[in-house]
Design a protein around this motif. Structure first.
Motif, PDB file in Angstrom:
ATOM      1  N   LYS A  93       0.814  -1.212   0.000  1.00 36.03           N
ATOM      2  CA  LYS A  93       0.000   0.000   0.000  1.00 36.03           C
ATOM      3  C   LYS A  93       0.849   1.263   0.000  1.00 36.03           C
ATOM      4  O   LYS A  93       0.412   2.320  -0.457  1.00 36.03           O
ATOM      5  N   ASP A  94       2.092   1.130   0.484  1.00 32.54           N
ATOM      6  CA  ASP A  94       3.000   2.282   0.512  1.00 32.54           C
ATOM      7  C   ASP A  94       3.501   2.670  -0.874  1.00 32.54           C
ATOM      8  O   ASP A  94       4.160   3.703  -1.030  1.00 32.54           O
ATOM      9  N   LEU A  95       3.187   1.860  -1.882  1.00 28.45           N
ATOM     10  CA  LEU A  95       3.574   2.204  -3.261  1.00 28.45           C
ATOM     11  C   LEU A  95       2.675   3.292  -3.847  1.00 28.45           C
ATOM     12  O   LEU A  95       2.940   3.797  -4.937  1.00 28.45           O
ATOM     13  N   ASP A  96       1.628   3.658  -3.126  1.00 31.05           N
ATOM     14  CA  ASP A  96       0.732   4.728  -3.552  1.00 31.05           C
ATOM     15  C   ASP A  96       1.532   6.011  -3.796  1.00 31.05           C
ATOM     16  O   ASP A  96       2.200   6.521  -2.894  1.00 31.05           O
ATOM     17  N   GLY A  97       1.498   6.511  -5.035  1.00 30.63           N
ATOM     18  CA  GLY A  97       2.211   7.738  -5.381  1.00 30.63           C
ATOM     19  C   GLY A  97       3.692   7.555  -5.662  1.00 30.63           C
ATOM     20  O   GLY A  97       4.410   8.538  -5.900  1.00 30.63           O
ATOM     21  N   LYS A  98       4.173   6.309  -5.677  1.00 33.19           N
ATOM     22  CA  LYS A  98       5.600   6.038  -5.888  1.00 33.19           C
ATOM     23  C   LYS A  98       5.886   5.637  -7.334  1.00 33.19           C
ATOM     24  O   LYS A  98       4.987   5.327  -8.114  1.00 33.19           O
ATOM     25  N   LYS A  99       7.177   5.639  -7.674  1.00 33.59           N
ATOM     26  CA  LYS A  99       7.629   5.237  -9.010  1.00 33.59           C
ATOM     27  C   LYS A  99       8.305   3.871  -8.914  1.00 33.59           C
ATOM     28  O   LYS A  99       9.250   3.698  -8.144  1.00 33.59           O
ATOM     29  N   VAL A 100       7.824   2.912  -9.704  1.00 38.81           N
ATOM     30  CA  VAL A 100       8.329   1.540  -9.650  1.00 38.81           C
ATOM     31  C   VAL A 100       8.898   1.148 -11.014  1.00 38.81           C
ATOM     32  O   VAL A 100       8.222   1.273 -12.038  1.00 38.81           O
ATOM     33  N   ALA A 101      10.118   0.671 -11.021  1.00 43.19           N
ATOM     34  CA  ALA A 101      10.763   0.236 -12.266  1.00 43.19           C
ATOM     35  C   ALA A 101      10.264  -1.146 -12.673  1.00 43.19           C
ATOM     36  O   ALA A 101      10.071  -2.024 -11.834  1.00 43.19           O
ATOM     37  N   ILE A 102      10.044  -1.307 -13.971  1.00 44.01           N
ATOM     38  CA  ILE A 102       9.719  -2.601 -14.576  1.00 44.01           C
ATOM     39  C   ILE A 102      10.646  -2.789 -15.774  1.00 44.01           C
ATOM     40  O   ILE A 102      11.158  -1.807 -16.313  1.00 44.01           O
ATOM     41  N   PRO A 103      10.904  -4.022 -16.216  1.00 42.20           N
ATOM     42  CA  PRO A 103      11.846  -4.229 -17.330  1.00 42.20           C
ATOM     43  C   PRO A 103      11.423  -3.554 -18.625  1.00 42.20           C
ATOM     44  O   PRO A 103      12.230  -2.945 -19.319  1.00 42.20           O
ATOM     45  N   VAL A 104      10.135  -3.675 -18.969  1.00 35.45           N
ATOM     46  CA  VAL A 104       9.611  -3.066 -20.197  1.00 35.45           C
ATOM     47  C   VAL A 104       8.094  -3.076 -20.096  1.00 35.45           C
ATOM     48  O   VAL A 104       7.515  -3.924 -19.404  1.00 35.45           O
ATOM     49  N   ILE A 105       7.443  -2.123 -20.725  1.00 40.59           N
ATOM     50  CA  ILE A 105       5.983  -2.073 -20.705  1.00 40.59           C
ATOM     51  C   ILE A 105       5.414  -3.347 -21.326  1.00 40.59           C
ATOM     52  O   ILE A 105       5.822  -3.773 -22.401  1.00 40.59           O
ATOM     53  N   GLY A 106       4.466  -3.967 -20.625  1.00 41.16           N
ATOM     54  CA  GLY A 106       3.857  -5.199 -21.121  1.00 41.16           C
ATOM     55  C   GLY A 106       4.633  -6.453 -20.778  1.00 41.16           C
ATOM     56  O   GLY A 106       4.242  -7.547 -21.166  1.00 41.16           O
ATOM     57  N   SER A 107       5.727  -6.302 -20.044  1.00 44.82           N
ATOM     58  CA  SER A 107       6.541  -7.459 -19.667  1.00 44.82           C
ATOM     59  C   SER A 107       5.823  -8.299 -18.618  1.00 44.82           C
ATOM     60  O   SER A 107       4.828  -7.875 -18.016  1.00 44.82           O
ATOM     61  N   THR A 108       6.338  -9.495 -18.385  1.00 44.55           N
ATOM     62  CA  THR A 108       5.759 -10.371 -17.370  1.00 44.55           C
ATOM     63  C   THR A 108       5.808  -9.714 -15.997  1.00 44.55           C
ATOM     64  O   THR A 108       4.853  -9.806 -15.215  1.00 44.55           O
ATOM     65  N   GLN A 109       6.912  -9.015 -15.672  1.00 41.10           N
ATOM     66  CA  GLN A 109       7.014  -8.350 -14.372  1.00 41.10           C
ATOM     67  C   GLN A 109       6.046  -7.169 -14.261  1.00 41.10           C
ATOM     68  O   GLN A 109       5.546  -6.861 -13.181  1.00 41.10           O
ATOM     69  N   ASP A 110       5.783  -6.500 -15.376  1.00 35.10           N
ATOM     70  CA  ASP A 110       4.767  -5.445 -15.412  1.00 35.10           C
ATOM     71  C   ASP A 110       3.416  -6.034 -15.001  1.00 35.10           C
ATOM     72  O   ASP A 110       2.720  -5.505 -14.115  1.00 35.10           O
ATOM     73  N   VAL A 111       3.030  -7.138 -15.627  1.00 31.72           N
ATOM     74  CA  VAL A 111       1.742  -7.779 -15.341  1.00 31.72           C
ATOM     75  C   VAL A 111       1.702  -8.272 -13.894  1.00 31.72           C
ATOM     76  O   VAL A 111       0.672  -8.124 -13.210  1.00 31.72           O
ATOM     77  N   MET A 112       2.802  -8.844 -13.418  1.00 26.95           N
ATOM     78  CA  MET A 112       2.854  -9.317 -12.033  1.00 26.95           C
ATOM     79  C   MET A 112       2.672  -8.161 -11.052  1.00 26.95           C
ATOM     80  O   MET A 112       1.967  -8.286 -10.040  1.00 26.95           O
ATOM     81  N   LEU A 113       3.304  -7.033 -11.344  1.00 27.90           N
ATOM     82  CA  LEU A 113       3.167  -5.869 -10.468  1.00 27.90           C
ATOM     83  C   LEU A 113       1.721  -5.385 -10.451  1.00 27.90           C
ATOM     84  O   LEU A 113       1.176  -5.057  -9.386  1.00 27.90           O
ATOM     85  N   ARG A 114       1.083  -5.328 -11.608  1.00 27.37           N
ATOM     86  CA  ARG A 114      -0.309  -4.897 -11.673  1.00 27.37           C
ATOM     87  C   ARG A 114      -1.214  -5.842 -10.868  1.00 27.37           C
ATOM     88  O   ARG A 114      -2.178  -5.397 -10.230  1.00 27.37           O
ATOM     89  N   LYS A 115      -0.909  -7.127 -10.891  1.00 30.07           N
ATOM     90  CA  LYS A 115      -1.653  -8.101 -10.095  1.00 30.07           C
ATOM     91  C   LYS A 115      -1.472  -7.803  -8.605  1.00 30.07           C
ATOM     92  O   LYS A 115      -2.447  -7.772  -7.837  1.00 30.07           O
ATOM     93  N   ALA A 116      -0.238  -7.562  -8.185  1.00 32.63           N
ATOM     94  CA  ALA A 116       0.041  -7.281  -6.773  1.00 32.63           C
ATOM     95  C   ALA A 116      -0.641  -5.988  -6.325  1.00 32.63           C
ATOM     96  O   ALA A 116      -1.200  -5.914  -5.219  1.00 32.63           O
TER      97      ALA A 116
END
Length: 338
Positions: free
Chosen positions: A137-160
């Motif tokens: 919940k502390d990620l509210d308003g924060k900037k999070v790095a992902i490998p590339v837009i649409g990547s597996t880690q991007d999707v995993m982060l959106r799930k979390a």
């Protein structure tokens, strides 16, 4: 500061890009040479989560399975988008990639298929020290790095994020997703340019130990946990139509998975040596060992998880539809595993 060995890795990433542009660049006039040999073009990332492909190459499993009359060419790429573009232009026939980019391409053109699993897990969520982030919940308003837009880690982060009621800015939420190569993320932490990172190993371990990162979600907690499909074997339909070649590839892949499961230390040494040959630089053995403990090498594919990935990708606007019936075809794997 980053250790010297990892500074070398940042430079190595550039070398890998050059390798990716130079390998497998032949035209698609015909997959045979003057001697009548067929050519199989195998793609993968120079990454720990692609260990099964690397081991199968180094142990000669592919060569043994294909037999005489088949020439093997390899192509390394830096991310899933580049892998799928190479597959679309027939510079890659089959290889390992994340399911996120694969399903994005499949929805637009259903000639690409998941034919086996390769690695589950292998990705973590790390927060930068000093950000005050102690939970999702502390990620509210924060900037999070992902490998590339649409990547597996991007999707995993959106799930979390969805699990705690948060969304990415691009979906009307408050969390800023920032695309950056995993090798660059440690530098971004040190420069305080991002607050956290969703990344694959061994980069998560690097962030923790060399960039004052704090593990927010370990690999077995991030997104779908141990069921989080990080890497799969993908192939084009026209290659699958050559069933004998596909079956040969998958028998070698299965053999590599079995070897890694039974000989983890030797498998890690093989990866270290392979990447050193590609880049000229050597990964730290302790770091690779620690990173390896955060993944499961397997041929299994959780179809429910892949469908949820498609649902999230549609919600994010990456794909126009989440209908992926036919994406997963494990029939030849089952034959090859007998």
């Amino acid at each position: 500061m980053l250790r010297k060995s990892w500074v070398y890795l940042l430079i190595s990433a550039l070398l890998i890009g050059i390798l990716a542009g130079c390998t497998g660049a032949d035209t698609e006039k015909d997959k045979s040479d003057a001697k009548g040999e067929q050519t199989v073009k195998i793609g993968y990332f120079p990454n720990l989560t692609h260990i099964a492909t690397i081991v199968a190459l180094e142990k000669g499993y592919f060569k043994e399975a294909f037999g005489k009359g088949v020439k093997i060419e390899t192509k390394t790429v830096a991310n899933g988008g580049l892998f799928m573009e190479a597959m679309a232009t027939k510079a890659i026939d089959i290889g390992t990639v994340g399911p996120g980019p694969l399903l994005n391409f499949y929805v637009k053109n259903p000639e690409y298929h998941i034919v086996s699993g390769a690695v589950n897990g292998g990705a973590v969520l790390v927060a930068r020290d000093g950000t005050g982030i102690s939970n999702l919940k502390d990620l509210d308003g924060k900037k999070v790095a992902i490998p590339v837009i649409g990547s597996t880690q991007d999707v995993m982060l959106r799930k979390a994020l969805k699990d705690v009621g948060l969304k990415a800015k691009t979906s009307g939420g408050t969390v800023d997703l920032f695309a950056a190569a995993p090798a660059d993320t440690a530098g971004l932490f040190i420069q305080k340019s991002v607050d956290a990172a969703a990344t694959q190993e061994p980069w998560g371990y690097v962030l923790e130990n060399q960039a004052d990162g704090k593990l927010l979600l370990d690999w077995d907690q991030f997104a779908w946990g141990k069921e989080s499909t990080n890497t799969v074997v993908a192939a084009r339909k026209d290659f699958l139509d050559k069933k004998d070649l596909t079956k040969a590839y998958l028998s070698a892949h299965q053999k590599a998975v079995d070897f890694i499961q039974n000989n983890p230390e030797e498998a890690q040494d093989i990866v270290i040596a392979h990447l050193k040959e590609l880049t000229g630089k050597e990964l730290n053995k302790d770091e690779v060992n620690a990173a390896f403990s955060r993944l499961i090498v397997t041929t299994d594919v959780n179809e429910k998880v892949i469908q949820e990935m498609a649902d999230i990708s549609k919600e994010a606007g990456y794909i126009p539809s989440n209908k992926i019936d036919g994406l997963i075809d494990l029939s030849i794997l089952k034959e090859a595993s007998k």
